[in-house]
Structures are given as C-alpha cells and as structure tokens.
Design a protein around this motif. Structure first.
Motif, PDB file in Angstrom:
ATOM      1  N   GLU A 158      15.580   5.918  67.349  1.00  0.00           N
ATOM      2  CA  GLU A 158      15.240   6.728  66.202  1.00  0.00           C
ATOM      3  C   GLU A 158      15.208   5.863  64.934  1.00  0.00           C
ATOM      4  O   GLU A 158      14.279   5.931  64.148  1.00  0.00           O
ATOM      5  CB  GLU A 158      16.239   7.860  66.051  1.00  0.00           C
ATOM      6  N   ALA A 181      12.217   3.494  64.726  1.00  0.00           N
ATOM      7  CA  ALA A 181      10.984   4.194  64.358  1.00  0.00           C
ATOM      8  C   ALA A 181      10.972   4.556  62.877  1.00  0.00           C
ATOM      9  O   ALA A 181       9.934   4.459  62.220  1.00  0.00           O
ATOM     10  CB  ALA A 181      10.821   5.456  65.208  1.00  0.00           C
ATOM     11  N   LYS A 231      11.247   1.172  60.599  1.00  0.00           N
ATOM     12  CA  LYS A 231      10.094   0.310  60.868  1.00  0.00           C
ATOM     13  C   LYS A 231      10.451  -1.169  60.716  1.00  0.00           C
ATOM     14  O   LYS A 231       9.689  -1.952  60.153  1.00  0.00           O
ATOM     15  CB  LYS A 231       8.904   0.686  59.997  1.00  0.00           C
ATOM     16  N   ARG A 248      11.471  14.400  71.622  1.00  0.00           N
ATOM     17  CA  ARG A 248      11.850  13.649  70.417  1.00  0.00           C
ATOM     18  C   ARG A 248      11.869  12.140  70.679  1.00  0.00           C
ATOM     19  O   ARG A 248      11.326  11.362  69.891  1.00  0.00           O
ATOM     20  CB  ARG A 248      13.215  14.140  69.945  1.00  0.00           C
ATOM     21  N   GLY A 260       8.432  10.844  71.176  1.00  0.00           N
ATOM     22  CA  GLY A 260       7.763  10.753  69.876  1.00  0.00           C
ATOM     23  C   GLY A 260       8.147   9.490  69.127  1.00  0.00           C
ATOM     24  O   GLY A 260       7.294   8.844  68.506  1.00  0.00           O
ATOM     25  N   PHE A 261       9.436   9.121  69.185  1.00  0.00           N
ATOM     26  CA  PHE A 261       9.886   7.893  68.514  1.00  0.00           C
ATOM     27  C   PHE A 261       9.264   6.656  69.168  1.00  0.00           C
ATOM     28  O   PHE A 261       8.830   5.733  68.474  1.00  0.00           O
ATOM     29  CB  PHE A 261      11.405   7.779  68.529  1.00  0.00           C
ATOM     30  N   GLU A 319       5.716   6.476  68.043  1.00  0.00           N
ATOM     31  CA  GLU A 319       5.620   6.061  66.638  1.00  0.00           C
ATOM     32  C   GLU A 319       5.814   4.555  66.473  1.00  0.00           C
ATOM     33  O   GLU A 319       5.142   3.930  65.651  1.00  0.00           O
ATOM     34  CB  GLU A 319       6.629   6.819  65.776  1.00  0.00           C
ATOM     35  N   VAL A 333       2.559   2.850  68.010  1.00  0.00           N
ATOM     36  CA  VAL A 333       1.423   3.110  67.123  1.00  0.00           C
ATOM     37  C   VAL A 333       1.600   2.368  65.797  1.00  0.00           C
ATOM     38  O   VAL A 333       0.655   1.768  65.276  1.00  0.00           O
ATOM     39  CB  VAL A 333       1.247   4.628  66.892  1.00  0.00           C
ATOM     40  N   GLY A 334       2.811   2.379  65.270  1.00  0.00           N
ATOM     41  CA  GLY A 334       3.084   1.693  64.008  1.00  0.00           C
ATOM     42  C   GLY A 334       2.785   0.209  64.074  1.00  0.00           C
ATOM     43  O   GLY A 334       2.215  -0.367  63.142  1.00  0.00           O
ATOM     44  N   GLU A 338      -1.053  -0.264  64.260  1.00  0.00           N
ATOM     45  CA  GLU A 338      -1.666   0.023  62.958  1.00  0.00           C
ATOM     46  C   GLU A 338      -1.395  -1.077  61.940  1.00  0.00           C
ATOM     47  O   GLU A 338      -2.236  -1.336  61.074  1.00  0.00           O
ATOM     48  CB  GLU A 338      -1.152   1.356  62.419  1.00  0.00           C
ATOM     49  N   ARG A 347      -4.090   7.863  69.965  1.00  0.00           N
ATOM     50  CA  ARG A 347      -3.682   7.772  68.559  1.00  0.00           C
ATOM     51  C   ARG A 347      -4.246   6.545  67.858  1.00  0.00           C
ATOM     52  O   ARG A 347      -4.449   6.561  66.647  1.00  0.00           O
ATOM     53  CB  ARG A 347      -2.149   7.738  68.454  1.00  0.00           C
ATOM     54  N   CYS A 348      -4.475   5.480  68.597  1.00  0.00           N
ATOM     55  CA  CYS A 348      -4.930   4.219  67.992  1.00  0.00           C
ATOM     56  C   CYS A 348      -6.377   3.911  68.353  1.00  0.00           C
ATOM     57  O   CYS A 348      -6.771   2.740  68.342  1.00  0.00           O
ATOM     58  CB  CYS A 348      -4.033   3.069  68.442  1.00  0.00           C
TER      59      CYS A 348
END
Length: 148
Positions: free
Chosen positions: A1, A4, A7, A39, A42-43, A46, A49-50, A53, A91-92
């Motif tokens: 968590e 994510a 970052k 949850r 999702g982390f 993220e 994807v982060g 990106e 997503r990407c």
C-alpha cells in the motif's frame, strides 16, 4: 500500500535502474494471487501502471515481463498474474502502443522491420490474440497484415 501511495519506485526510474524495475515487475507478478483482495490487486496494478507511465520509453525486456504473463505456460499456471498483466495492457494501452506495435510488426513473417529480440517472440500469434482482446487499438494495424 505504501509503495503504491508514496510512489518510491520513481527513484528507480530517475536513477535508471532498469534491472531493478524489471525485478520489481517480476516480483509483483509472482506474488499476485487470487487470495489477494481487490484492494491489494489495485495497489499492485497502480505500482505497475505508475512505473510504465513514468518511463520515457518502455524497453523490450520490461515489455517481455508483461507479455510473458499472457501466454502459456504462465497463463495457466498463474491466472492471477495473467489477469493483472491484462489489466496493465488495458490501462497502459497508450504508453505501450508504440513498443507493442513495433514488436508485433517485427514478428510478422513478411515484416521488413529489423528483428526485435525478445523472450516471447515465438509466441507472437498468441500475443496478437491476447493483446487484441485486452487492448484492441494496439493491434488494429497489425491484424490486417496477417491476411497478406
């Protein structure tokens, strides 16, 4: 968590630690499980994807880490990693469009592009199908060439 949210992986990008980024991707795909809650999934998404990106360009070895998860045997052995990889592709899709398109184009038998070295190169027919179902825009120019 925390990874994510904070970052902190951005440091690996800023320091150009490509090997660490690839290792992080491998670890995150390896630890994902159907037992994880929405949850946690999702982390993980993220973080992956982060990183994509924030990269200026997605290198082929990193792309291979994602693509390995959507073909056999990984697809059957790690269904949670397969689902996560498909979500990353979705997503990407804009960030992965150019490297994926170039890679798939170079795999076509009638391609005039320089061969892209990849661990999943031999799986290109399966990859076209998987990428088309996850991110159809990426392969919209590759699919018509399959009939040639």
């Amino acid at each position: 968590e925390r990874l994510a949210m904070v970052k902190s992986f951005v440091l690996m990008i800023d320091l150009e630690c490509q090997d660490l980024i690839e290792s992080l991707f491998e670890v995150l795909f390896d630890v994902t499980s159907k037992e994880h809650g929405v949850r946690v999934e999702g982390f993980l998404l993220e973080i992956l994807v982060g990183i994509i990106e924030d990269l200026d360009a997605v290198p082929q070895p990193l792309l291979d880490v994602v693509l390995e998860k959507v073909v056999q045997p990984a697809k059957a052995e790690k269904p949670a990693a397969y689902a996560l990889a498909r979500r990353v592709l979705q997503r990407c899709s804009s960030e992965l469009n150019a490297p994926l398109h170039h890679f798939l184009q170079s795999c076509l038998p009638n391609s005039t592009l320089e061969r892209v070295e990849s661990d999943v190169r031999d799986e290109w027919p399966h990859l076209v199908v998987e990428v088309a179902s996850a991110a159809p825009d990426v392969v919209k120019y590759v699919v018509p060439q399959l009939s040639e």
